[in-house]
Design an enzyme around this catalytic site. Structure first.
Site, PDB file in Angstrom:
ATOM      1  N   CYS A   1       0.830  -1.203   0.000  1.00 33.50           N
ATOM      2  CA  CYS A   1       0.000   0.000   0.000  1.00 33.50           C
ATOM      3  C   CYS A   1       0.870   1.261   0.000  1.00 33.50           C
ATOM      4  O   CYS A   1       1.583   1.508  -0.959  1.00 33.50           O
ATOM      5  CB  CYS A   1      -0.989  -0.064   1.165  1.00 33.50           C
ATOM      6  SG  CYS A   1      -2.366   1.056   0.928  1.00 33.50           S
ATOM      7  N   TYR A   2       0.877   2.038   1.102  1.00 36.14           N
ATOM      8  CA  TYR A   2       1.736   3.232   1.122  1.00 36.14           C
ATOM      9  C   TYR A   2       3.185   2.842   0.836  1.00 36.14           C
ATOM     10  O   TYR A   2       3.909   3.563   0.143  1.00 36.14           O
ATOM     11  CB  TYR A   2       1.654   3.929   2.485  1.00 36.14           C
ATOM     12  CG  TYR A   2       2.481   5.205   2.542  1.00 36.14           C
ATOM     13  CD1 TYR A   2       1.942   6.414   2.147  1.00 36.14           C
ATOM     14  CD2 TYR A   2       3.809   5.180   2.961  1.00 36.14           C
ATOM     15  CE1 TYR A   2       2.698   7.574   2.166  1.00 36.14           C
ATOM     16  CE2 TYR A   2       4.572   6.337   2.995  1.00 36.14           C
ATOM     17  CZ  TYR A   2       4.010   7.533   2.599  1.00 36.14           C
ATOM     18  OH  TYR A   2       4.760   8.672   2.621  1.00 36.14           O
TER      19      TYR A   2
ATOM     20  N   GLU B   1      -1.712  -8.992   4.472  1.00 33.08           N
ATOM     21  CA  GLU B   1      -1.654  -9.384   5.886  1.00 33.08           C
ATOM     22  C   GLU B   1      -3.031  -9.583   6.514  1.00 33.08           C
ATOM     23  O   GLU B   1      -3.137 -10.200   7.564  1.00 33.08           O
ATOM     24  CB  GLU B   1      -0.847  -8.346   6.691  1.00 33.08           C
ATOM     25  CG  GLU B   1      -1.471  -6.958   6.852  1.00 33.08           C
ATOM     26  CD  GLU B   1      -1.237  -6.027   5.663  1.00 33.08           C
ATOM     27  OE1 GLU B   1      -0.948  -6.519   4.559  1.00 33.08           O
ATOM     28  OE2 GLU B   1      -1.365  -4.802   5.844  1.00 33.08           O
TER      29      GLU B   1
END
Ligand code: XMP
Length: 529
Positions: free
Chosen positions: A90-91, A187
């Site tokens: 993501c980021y 996750e």
């Protein structure tokens, strides 16, 4: 590292750089479930660079910021010098793309929740993994997305390995350099093949072996405790909770009679709890445990005290006072064992840099005075709670001790509203025992995160046979929660609540009414005080 340990469980390890995601600890727990040791460092921690020199791979977490804004967390240069595989999530992926010359833009629509990504190019991360196939026959994965920005231009050397309708570059890779980026979160369990994806990264791409197993961890702790304390004596405050119980079992295994546990029975424990702790540790395992029956001292200290915070202080301070009295009697003690676990370590590191996300408001045990000069043994410092539980299971501690709901340090002291009296504690213990017994019998115990009974020192009218009763009220409380910061009241079946209520009122002379607490957190807290 101790050379006498058969398997060096730390030899292959992963660095997780934290960009502030609520899921960072979850990434670490998943990595360890796969059997690989990892540690979390803040993305800008100075200590992370040295750690990175000896790792098998690096994972960059997600985070709440946007790389399109100025001065947002970035990727430190040193990670590329290590030449180990890198996975940005993501980021973490966006920051990677930005760092390596790609482009990231604000997406026109934010994407939260389920998405289906189609695998558009063969690659090592997803090879042979899919949940279903789309109309074009492409393998697809069901994943969990949570992002506002997206990568709009790839850095040189990268290609797109998976896409969604709204994010063309949902997963990217430079397979020569072994750098991968995922816009989705592997996750979380909502990403069905998430664990397998992480497993591919760790085992195939980083070439890690699964050495981080309960048996190896126990062996490692036993060796390092022996190295640390030598022939000296250790004392431990045993509460019967998961952490101190596992510490006691580990230390007993490591140093046997060099360990003395002090178990302070404050009279605010659950029914038969003190006897059970003694039975498990002293009778069954042969651990040296000093039981201090201090009910009367605690009740005396709590007399006329109504305020919850004052009650907490009194109970906490008296615990330390009694523990200290007992500890001083053990003349040759050099070490104090504590059940500090990895989230506490992360939290205090974050607090020391001003980055704590959540401030802990509850502490069971304060420190001992400096003049006792005991050094600390903290055998659980590297472990998450679920790992502590697995060690407890592996060492054969009773299932009910290791898998039970959290119990606050002040115990029934904060579950009896207002002034604490022995009469109230005795009634509450019996009512709570019925509730918990029935939850277990109906297989509901593990479905709720925490369940208990609260004593209300008010009287209410009831009828029993021909007689009129004017007795106390209790409330049942059961919640479902992930982090105990927010919680939903558990929607227990009416028939079940009915049964528990009948049993409590029929079996306990002194209680004439049972209520069920239907307040969520927020606005209510889980405990009533
Ligand atoms: P609240 O009531 O704040 O509870 O919603 C959140 C979690 O913390 C536990 N709790 C405590 N634990 N000492 C503790 O060790 C305390 O004083 C204390 N107060 C609340 C509570 O049981 C729940 O799991």
């Amino acid at each position: 590292m101790n050379s006498s340990v058969a398997t060096d469980i730390h030899s292959q390890r992963i660095l997780i750089l934290d960009y502030g995601s609520q899921y960072t600890q979850l990434i670490a727990r998943r990595v360890r479930e796969i059997g690989v040791y990892c540690e979390i460092f803040s993305w800008d921690a100075e200590t992370a660079q040295a750690y990175a020199q000896n790792v098998s791979g690096i994972i960059l977490s997600g985070g709440p910021e946007s790389v399109t804004s100025e001065d947002t967390p970035h990727i430190p240069d040193y990670i590329f010098a290590t030449s180990v595989p890198i996975l940005g999530i993501c980021y973490g992926m966006q920051a990677l793309a930005n760092k390596l010359g790609g482009e990231v833009s604000e997406a026109s629509e934010r994407e939260f929740g389920f998405a289906q990504v189609s695998i558009v190019q063969n690659n090592h991360l997803f090879s042979d993994l899919y949940d279903n196939k789309n109309q074009q026959g492409q393998a697809c994965l069901d994943v969990w997305m949570s992002h506002g920005d997206k990568v709009t231009k790839l850095p040189q050397g990268f290609s797109t390995i998976a896409s969604t309708n709204s994010a063309q570059h949902a997963a990217i890779a430079d397979e020569d350099k072994r750098i991968y980026g995922l816009q989705f979160h592997p996750e979380v369990t909502h990403t069905k093949k998430g664990k397998e994806i992480l497993e591919r990264f760790l085992k195939d791409i980083c070439q890690c072996k699964a050495n981080w197993t309960p048996t190896n961890i126990i062996e490692d702790i036993v060796h390092s405790v022996r190295d640390q304390v030598g022939s000296e004596h250790v004392i431990l405050g045993l509460s019967g909770g998961v952490d101190s119980s596992v510490v006691a079992a580990l230390l007993h295994k490591a140093i046997g009679q060099q360990l003395t546990c002090i178990f302070v029975d404050n009279g605010l424990l659950r029914l038969h709890e003190g006897d059970q702790v003694m039975q498990t540790f002293s009778q069954h395992m042969g651990v040296k445990v000093i039981r201090v029956d201090a009910e009367h001292r605690f009740l005396a200290a709590l007399k006329n005290i109504n305020d919850p915070e004052q009650k907490r202080k009194k109970i906490g301070n008296l615990f330390i006072e009694i523990f200290e009295e007992e500890a001083r009697k053990i003349k040759d003690a050099r070490w104090l064992a504590q059940g500090t676990i990895y989230p506490d370590v992360i939290e205090s590191a974050a607090a020391s840099t001003g980055k704590a996300h959540l401030i802990k408001s509850h502490h069971n045990v304060g420190g001992l005075p400096d003049d006792m000069e005991l050094s600390l043994v903290e055998p659980l410092r590297e472990l998450f709670k679920d790992e502590v539980r697995r060690l407890g299971d592996e060492m054969g501690l009773p299932y009910e001790m290791i898998h039970r709901h959290p119990f606050p340090g002040p115990g029934l002291g904060v579950r009896i509203l207002g002034e604490v009296k022995k009469e109230y504690a005795d009634l509450l213990r019996r009512a709570d025992n019925i509730f918990i017994q029935e939850l277990r019998k109906h297989d509901l115990y593990d479905q709720v995160s925490q369940a208990f009974t609260v004593f209300l020192p008010v009287k209410s009218v009831g009828v029993m046979g021909d007689g009129r009763k004017y007795q106390y009220v209790v409330s049942l409380r059961a919640v479902e929660t992930i982090d105990f910061m927010t919680a939903r009241w558990a929607h227990l079946p009416y028939d079940f609540l009915d049964l528990v209520s009948r049993r409590i009122i029929n079996e306990i002379d002194g209680i004439s009414r049972v209520a069920y607490d239907i307040s969520g957190k927020p606005p209510a807290t889980i405990e009533w005080e």
